[in-house]
Design a protein around this motif. Structure first.
Motif, PDB file in Angstrom:
ATOM      1  N   LEU A   1       0.803  -1.224   0.000  1.00 13.19           N
ATOM      2  CA  LEU A   1       0.000   0.000   0.000  1.00 13.19           C
ATOM      3  C   LEU A   1       0.834   1.271   0.000  1.00 13.19           C
ATOM      4  O   LEU A   1       0.343   2.336  -0.389  1.00 13.19           O
ATOM      5  CB  LEU A   1      -0.970  -0.005   1.190  1.00 13.19           C
ATOM      6  CG  LEU A   1      -2.006  -1.139   1.194  1.00 13.19           C
ATOM      7  CD1 LEU A   1      -3.016  -0.933   2.309  1.00 13.19           C
ATOM      8  CD2 LEU A   1      -2.722  -1.275  -0.150  1.00 13.19           C
ATOM      9  N   GLN A   2       2.096   1.162   0.397  1.00 11.63           N
ATOM     10  CA  GLN A   2       2.987   2.326   0.358  1.00 11.63           C
ATOM     11  C   GLN A   2       3.575   2.533  -1.038  1.00 11.63           C
ATOM     12  O   GLN A   2       4.110   3.610  -1.338  1.00 11.63           O
ATOM     13  CB  GLN A   2       4.125   2.156   1.362  1.00 11.63           C
ATOM     14  CG  GLN A   2       3.710   2.268   2.809  1.00 11.63           C
ATOM     15  CD  GLN A   2       3.236   3.666   3.188  1.00 11.63           C
ATOM     16  OE1 GLN A   2       3.667   4.669   2.627  1.00 11.63           O
ATOM     17  NE2 GLN A   2       2.305   3.737   4.123  1.00 11.63           N
ATOM     18  N   ASN A   3       3.473   1.523  -1.894  1.00 14.42           N
ATOM     19  CA  ASN A   3       4.192   1.574  -3.169  1.00 14.42           C
ATOM     20  C   ASN A   3       3.338   1.326  -4.407  1.00 14.42           C
ATOM     21  O   ASN A   3       3.792   1.611  -5.524  1.00 14.42           O
ATOM     22  CB  ASN A   3       5.334   0.549  -3.140  1.00 14.42           C
ATOM     23  CG  ASN A   3       6.384   0.893  -2.103  1.00 14.42           C
ATOM     24  OD1 ASN A   3       7.224   1.755  -2.326  1.00 14.42           O
ATOM     25  ND2 ASN A   3       6.322   0.230  -0.943  1.00 14.42           N
TER      26      ASN A   3
ATOM     27  N   GLY B   1      -5.442   3.052  -8.301  1.00 14.90           N
ATOM     28  CA  GLY B   1      -6.191   2.242  -9.259  1.00 14.90           C
ATOM     29  C   GLY B   1      -5.781   0.787  -9.313  1.00 14.90           C
ATOM     30  O   GLY B   1      -6.378  -0.003 -10.053  1.00 14.90           O
ATOM     31  N   THR B   2      -4.783   0.407  -8.515  1.00 16.10           N
ATOM     32  CA  THR B   2      -4.334  -0.982  -8.473  1.00 16.10           C
ATOM     33  C   THR B   2      -5.351  -1.841  -7.713  1.00 16.10           C
ATOM     34  O   THR B   2      -5.942  -1.404  -6.722  1.00 16.10           O
ATOM     35  CB  THR B   2      -2.961  -1.081  -7.781  1.00 16.10           C
ATOM     36  OG1 THR B   2      -2.013  -0.335  -8.534  1.00 16.10           O
ATOM     37  CG2 THR B   2      -2.488  -2.528  -7.672  1.00 16.10           C
TER      38      THR B   2
ATOM     39  N   ALA C   1      -6.448   0.786   2.011  1.00 14.69           N
ATOM     40  CA  ALA C   1      -6.276   0.794   0.554  1.00 14.69           C
ATOM     41  C   ALA C   1      -7.188   1.824  -0.098  1.00 14.69           C
ATOM     42  O   ALA C   1      -6.776   2.567  -0.994  1.00 14.69           O
ATOM     43  CB  ALA C   1      -6.557  -0.599  -0.011  1.00 14.69           C
ATOM     44  N   LEU C   2      -8.437   1.871   0.369  1.00 12.90           N
ATOM     45  CA  LEU C   2      -9.411   2.772  -0.232  1.00 12.90           C
ATOM     46  C   LEU C   2      -8.983   4.229  -0.087  1.00 12.90           C
ATOM     47  O   LEU C   2      -9.217   5.046  -0.988  1.00 12.90           O
ATOM     48  CB  LEU C   2     -10.790   2.554   0.412  1.00 12.90           C
ATOM     49  CG  LEU C   2     -12.021   2.825  -0.455  1.00 12.90           C
ATOM     50  CD1 LEU C   2     -11.972   2.019  -1.753  1.00 12.90           C
ATOM     51  CD2 LEU C   2     -13.295   2.505   0.322  1.00 12.90           C
ATOM     52  N   ARG C   3      -8.311   4.544   1.023  1.00  9.17           N
ATOM     53  CA  ARG C   3      -7.824   5.908   1.230  1.00  9.17           C
ATOM     54  C   ARG C   3      -6.753   6.285   0.202  1.00  9.17           C
ATOM     55  O   ARG C   3      -6.504   7.468  -0.043  1.00  9.17           O
ATOM     56  CB  ARG C   3      -7.261   6.062   2.650  1.00  9.17           C
ATOM     57  CG  ARG C   3      -8.331   6.230   3.713  1.00  9.17           C
ATOM     58  CD  ARG C   3      -7.734   6.676   5.032  1.00  9.17           C
ATOM     59  NE  ARG C   3      -7.123   5.587   5.761  1.00  9.17           N
ATOM     60  CZ  ARG C   3      -7.771   4.801   6.623  1.00  9.17           C
ATOM     61  NH1 ARG C   3      -9.066   5.009   6.859  1.00  9.17           N
ATOM     62  NH2 ARG C   3      -7.147   3.832   7.253  1.00  9.17           N
TER      63      ARG C   3
ATOM     64  N   TYR D   1      -7.851  -0.791  -4.651  1.00  7.64           N
ATOM     65  CA  TYR D   1      -9.057  -1.586  -4.462  1.00  7.64           C
ATOM     66  C   TYR D   1      -8.700  -2.973  -3.916  1.00  7.64           C
ATOM     67  O   TYR D   1      -8.099  -3.788  -4.615  1.00  7.64           O
ATOM     68  CB  TYR D   1      -9.811  -1.709  -5.782  1.00  7.64           C
ATOM     69  CG  TYR D   1      -9.930  -0.382  -6.501  1.00  7.64           C
ATOM     70  CD1 TYR D   1     -10.381   0.759  -5.829  1.00  7.64           C
ATOM     71  CD2 TYR D   1      -9.566  -0.257  -7.838  1.00  7.64           C
ATOM     72  CE1 TYR D   1     -10.481   1.982  -6.475  1.00  7.64           C
ATOM     73  CE2 TYR D   1      -9.664   0.960  -8.491  1.00  7.64           C
ATOM     74  CZ  TYR D   1     -10.115   2.073  -7.806  1.00  7.64           C
ATOM     75  OH  TYR D   1     -10.197   3.287  -8.447  1.00  7.64           O
ATOM     76  N   ALA D   2      -9.057  -3.222  -2.654  1.00  9.63           N
ATOM     77  CA  ALA D   2      -8.652  -4.451  -1.968  1.00  9.63           C
ATOM     78  C   ALA D   2      -9.801  -5.437  -1.838  1.00  9.63           C
ATOM     79  O   ALA D   2     -10.937  -5.063  -1.535  1.00  9.63           O
ATOM     80  CB  ALA D   2      -8.098  -4.123  -0.588  1.00  9.63           C
TER      81      ALA D   2
END
Length: 298
Positions: A87-89, A93-94, A114-116, A120-121
């Motif tokens: 999530l840091q990298n 849109g991933t 992720a949403l922030r 999209y998780a």
């Protein structure tokens, strides 16, 4: 995600299950980037066209779909939420899909974080063991938003045949807990049945042939009982990971004030196996414990 030319899939965790799952994606024509802590476990995939990456950060920045299949919730947390993690990298849109059996609470945490970041998780644990992974017939239980599920389903279709959106974030992991609870007691029954057949002087394979198509039938009976009979206890699914799953299920059940006596018994038996040094064997090794108990009584 139907366009194999523009979709780049990052796959983290190429162990017993992950290797076969990633192999299907490579053979389907996707560009697949792979990362595994034990580098030697990536070589077979590199040989057929996958691209090995040295870090999770590098893989994440170059992928637009990232799939994880790691060991424990602590691994999931590190891989997703760590400073060098996904999530840091990952790019905005991933799509990120955790297929590890993990905590429903952690799945929700990852989804919200992720949403922030406009990522999209989905949580999408699987069932079917090494056989299902090899054949591409895994049952995949998914939690998350329907539009995200619809977008990623063509990728999931390559690895499984029974793919169901169970509900919002965490629902996939809750469903997998139901799966593990059902397996836990069933494995005791399968093992005890074969030990009983042996004690009665019966041909175990012939007994299995009779009972697997009747009311006693189950995936474990058809797929793992033959391994028990042959003395094949190599892992399709590790005992140490099954203990982890049962621990998660018990903790969540207790939070819901739900009693699960069958699950508690199964966990205690598998912990006894682990104490005997069998933690890296397959779950069918429960037969060894019960057979040993039979031998001690003879």
């Amino acid at each position: 995600m139907k366009n194999e030319k523009t979709t780049v899939i990052g796959f983290i965790g190429t162990g017993v299950m992950g290797k076969s799952m990633a192999k299907h994606l490579v053979k389907a024509g996707y560009k697949v980037l792979i990362y595994n802590r034990t580098v030697s476990r990536t070589q077979e995939l590199v040989d057929i066209g996958a691209i090995r990456k040295d870090t999770i950060a590098e893989l994440s920045s170059e992928s637009n779909v990232i799939i994880t299949m790691v060991g424990y919730p602590s691994d999931v947390e590190e891989v997703y939420l760590g400073q060098e993690g996904i999530l840091q990298n990952a790019k905005s849109g991933t799509y990120v899909v955790d297929m590890t059996t993990s905590s429903p609470i952690l799945a929700k945490k990852i989804y919200e974080e992720a949403l922030r970041k406009d990522i999209y998780a989905l949580d999408a644990p699987v069932s079917g063991g090494d056989i299902g992974a090899q054949k591409g017939t895994l049952a995949i239980m998914v939690g998350g938003q329907k539009n995200h599920f619809d977008a990623i389903k063509p990728v999931l279709d390559i690895m499984g045949t029974n793919i169901v959106l169970q509900g919002e974030a965490g629902a996939g992991q809750h469903t997998k807990m139901c799966n593990q609870i059902a397996i836990a007691s069933n494995m005791i029954g399968v093992s005890e049945a074969l030990v009983y057949a042996k004690k009665a002087g019966l041909d175990q394979a012939r007994v299995l042939n009779s009972i697997e198509t009747g009311a006693a039938g189950s995936w474990s009976l058809s797929n793992l009982a033959p391994r028990m009979i042959k003395g094949d206890f190599e892992p399709g699914f590790y005992i140490k990971h099954f203990i982890k799953d049962m621990k998660i299920a018990l903790e969540v059940a207790e939070e819901m004030n739900l009693s699960t006596p069958g699950l508690k018994l199964a966990k205690s038996l598998y912990e006894e196996l682990a104490e005997l040094g069998e933690q890296d064997k397959g779950t069918q090794a429960l037969y060894k414990l019960l057979d040993k108990q039979l031998a001690s009584l003879s």
